[in-house]
Design an enzyme around this catalytic site. Sequence first.
Site, mmCIF file in Angstrom:
data_model
loop_
_atom_site.group_PDB
_atom_site.id
_atom_site.type_symbol
_atom_site.label_atom_id
_atom_site.label_comp_id
_atom_site.label_asym_id
_atom_site.label_seq_id
_atom_site.Cartn_x
_atom_site.Cartn_y
_atom_site.Cartn_z
ATOM 1 C CE LYS A 1 10.582 -3.133 -12.335
ATOM 2 N NZ LYS A 1 9.595 -2.149 -11.982
ATOM 3 N N GLY B 1 12.298 12.981 -7.179
ATOM 4 C CA GLY B 1 11.475 11.787 -6.942
ATOM 5 C C GLY B 1 11.542 10.782 -8.076
ATOM 6 C CG ASP C 1 13.554 -0.979 -13.604
ATOM 7 O OD1 ASP C 1 12.642 -1.375 -12.859
ATOM 8 O OD2 ASP C 1 13.347 -0.292 -14.634
ATOM 9 N N GLY D 1 4.791 1.230 -17.241
ATOM 10 C CA GLY D 1 3.751 1.878 -16.418
ATOM 11 C C GLY D 1 2.431 1.882 -17.169
ATOM 12 C CE LYS E 1 10.632 -1.337 -16.073
ATOM 13 N NZ LYS E 1 11.032 0.057 -15.957
ATOM 14 C CG PHE F 1 -2.150 0.836 1.111
ATOM 15 C CD1 PHE F 1 -2.900 0.877 -0.071
ATOM 16 C CD2 PHE F 1 -2.575 1.597 2.188
ATOM 17 C CE1 PHE F 1 -4.035 1.677 -0.161
ATOM 18 C CE2 PHE F 1 -3.714 2.396 2.112
ATOM 19 C CZ PHE F 1 -4.443 2.435 0.929
ATOM 20 C CD GLU G 1 13.151 2.577 -5.960
ATOM 21 O OE1 GLU G 1 13.663 1.830 -5.110
ATOM 22 O OE2 GLU G 1 12.443 2.177 -6.892
HETATM 23 N N1 LIG Z 1 6.144 3.568 -8.470
HETATM 24 C C1 LIG Z 1 6.075 3.310 -9.763
HETATM 25 O O1 LIG Z 1 5.946 4.217 -10.594
HETATM 26 C C2 LIG Z 1 6.132 1.894 -10.251
HETATM 27 C C3 LIG Z 1 5.910 1.628 -11.618
HETATM 28 C C4 LIG Z 1 5.900 0.302 -12.074
HETATM 29 C C5 LIG Z 1 6.155 -0.729 -11.180
HETATM 30 N N2 LIG Z 1 6.407 -0.438 -9.864
HETATM 31 C C6 LIG Z 1 6.644 -1.573 -8.962
HETATM 32 O O2 LIG Z 1 5.452 -1.747 -8.175
HETATM 33 C C7 LIG Z 1 5.798 -2.146 -6.853
HETATM 34 C C8 LIG Z 1 5.269 -1.116 -5.879
HETATM 35 O O3 LIG Z 1 5.895 0.136 -6.149
HETATM 36 P P1 LIG Z 1 5.698 1.374 -5.186
HETATM 37 O O4 LIG Z 1 6.331 2.534 -5.858
HETATM 38 O O5 LIG Z 1 4.281 1.442 -4.755
HETATM 39 O O6 LIG Z 1 6.586 0.937 -3.932
HETATM 40 P P2 LIG Z 1 6.490 1.474 -2.452
HETATM 41 O O7 LIG Z 1 5.941 2.856 -2.450
HETATM 42 O O8 LIG Z 1 7.793 1.199 -1.819
HETATM 43 O O9 LIG Z 1 5.355 0.538 -1.783
HETATM 44 C C9 LIG Z 1 5.587 -0.797 -1.441
HETATM 45 C C10 LIG Z 1 4.514 -1.240 -0.477
HETATM 46 O O10 LIG Z 1 4.771 -2.582 -0.087
HETATM 47 C C11 LIG Z 1 4.683 -2.679 1.342
HETATM 48 N N3 LIG Z 1 5.488 -3.779 1.847
HETATM 49 C C12 LIG Z 1 6.831 -3.851 2.016
HETATM 50 N N4 LIG Z 1 7.173 -5.051 2.530
HETATM 51 C C13 LIG Z 1 6.002 -5.729 2.705
HETATM 52 C C14 LIG Z 1 5.684 -7.009 3.234
HETATM 53 N N5 LIG Z 1 6.627 -7.840 3.676
HETATM 54 N N6 LIG Z 1 4.384 -7.391 3.270
HETATM 55 C C15 LIG Z 1 3.395 -6.559 2.822
HETATM 56 N N7 LIG Z 1 3.644 -5.331 2.321
HETATM 57 C C16 LIG Z 1 4.935 -4.930 2.270
HETATM 58 C C17 LIG Z 1 5.164 -1.332 1.827
HETATM 59 O O11 LIG Z 1 4.743 -1.129 3.161
HETATM 60 P P3 LIG Z 1 4.937 0.287 3.918
HETATM 61 O O12 LIG Z 1 3.933 1.224 3.273
HETATM 62 O O13 LIG Z 1 4.582 -0.048 5.320
HETATM 63 O O14 LIG Z 1 6.350 0.681 3.704
HETATM 64 C C18 LIG Z 1 4.467 -0.419 0.831
HETATM 65 O O15 LIG Z 1 3.145 -0.209 1.213
HETATM 66 C C19 LIG Z 1 7.317 -2.298 -6.812
HETATM 67 O O16 LIG Z 1 7.632 -3.620 -7.021
HETATM 68 C C20 LIG Z 1 7.779 -1.403 -7.975
HETATM 69 O O17 LIG Z 1 8.995 -1.830 -8.531
HETATM 70 C C21 LIG Z 1 6.386 0.832 -9.391
#
Ligand SMILES: NC(=O)c1ccc[n+]([C@@H]2O[C@H](COP(=O)([O-])OP(=O)(O)OC[C@H]3O[C@@H](n4cnc5c(N)ncnc54)[C@H](OP(=O)(O)O)[C@@H]3O)[C@@H](O)[C@H]2O)c1
Length: 338
Positions: free
Chosen positions: A125, A207, A221, A154, A225, A8, A210
């Site tokens: 991924k 932003g 990354d 995305g 893909k 989340f 990371e």
């Molecule tokens: N952001 C993008 O634009 C984007 C685009 C394409 C793909 N992705 C991929 O999509 C995924 C999510 O990205 P994001 O940007 O949303 O990442 P993020 O902001 O770091 O969110 C990750 C979420 O996973 C939760 N989490 C971590 N460890 C966990 C566990 N053991 N059990 C349950 N939940 C856990 C985190 O909890 P907390 O909130 O408590 O920290 C957080 O809510 C990643 O794999 C990323 O590579 C992201």
Amino acid sequence: MRIILAGFGTVGQALAKVLTQDTKRIVQSYGFQPQVTTIVDSQGSCRDEKGVDLSLALKTKEKHGTIAKYPGSGRRSNDSARMISESDAEVVVETTPTNFKNGEPGLSNIKTALSTRKHVVTTNKGPLALAMPALIELARHRNRQLRFSGTVGGGTPFLDFAAECMPGERIARIKGILNGTTNYILTRMESSSLTFQKALVEAQKKGYAEKDPTNDVEGFDTAAKIVIMANWILAKSFSLRDIDITGISKITPQKLREVQASGAKVKLIGRIDESSASVGPEEIRADDPTCVPGTLNALTFSTEHAGDITLIGPGAGGERTASAIVRDLVSIRKEYAV
Ligand SMILES: NC(=O)c1ccc[n+]([C@@H]2O[C@H](COP(=O)([O-])OP(=O)(O)OC[C@H]3O[C@@H](n4cnc5c(N)ncnc54)[C@H](OP(=O)(O)O)[C@@H]3O)[C@@H](O)[C@H]2O)c1
């Protein structure tokens, strides 16, 4: 359609916002109502079989930093695999952090979901990069869908384009820019003569990068893909270890200037052809359609009869990735009356 949302963060919360805004339209256009019944983050979870109130979940996360404080059903347990296995939801949306070492926790979440006959939509991924052939096989065996539109591009539908818009055509090769962070860094190094380090810090402040940028700048990354496209589009059973990977951290502004003087630009290019796959910095002609600036992604599909087709679009971002998740949910609904 009852959904367990694992993760989340940026993407999970963006999905909650999109569903809050769009549920009425989805019901009207596609005849189903996505209903999130469980949310898990790193510190806890909440559950409501009648549907979690997503506005309240977003407010709770913003105020307390965890969904564990969700009024009524919030708790400190984050054992997502157990929650998936015990739930009778139809779909698991997997948005936990990408982990290229062992794929966890996403890998266990996806395996558990498919094994207990739930469809999976993942933006993560890691599990695909490490175990895509086995996961596809498991999904087939269990007659469930494993969808991952948000993992590449995305909101830009690179995967859907290749898999669904070109029936009867053979895609022989794919090449292009698949990582907005590194493309931004290279663009800024070239346009303002910044060192790699300075451009990276700027990308972090905006932003785009990371705190730990290793996966982006060292090419993992992009390689993940490439693995996903090799398996899904070209039917090649590749995993991360089959990709020849070089990152951009050793590139200098001088090198970029020299290349620019010859009418080209250095880009981090991922490519797959008949027998090999690689990721690394390459000199691309400035008039090549994949030579896009900033955080854009661009992919050229080389087809047997239709020639080269290039798609360009924004590669990442929470809301765009959430839009890809909704696309996948609609596809699941179309294929299965869940
Ligand atoms: N952001 C993008 O634009 C984007 C685009 C394409 C793909 N992705 C991929 O999509 C995924 C999510 O990205 P994001 O940007 O949303 O990442 P993020 O902001 O770091 O969110 C990750 C979420 O996973 C939760 N989490 C971590 N460890 C966990 C566990 N053991 N059990 C349950 N939940 C856990 C985190 O909890 P907390 O909130 O408590 O920290 C957080 O809510 C990643 O794999 C990323 O590579 C992201």
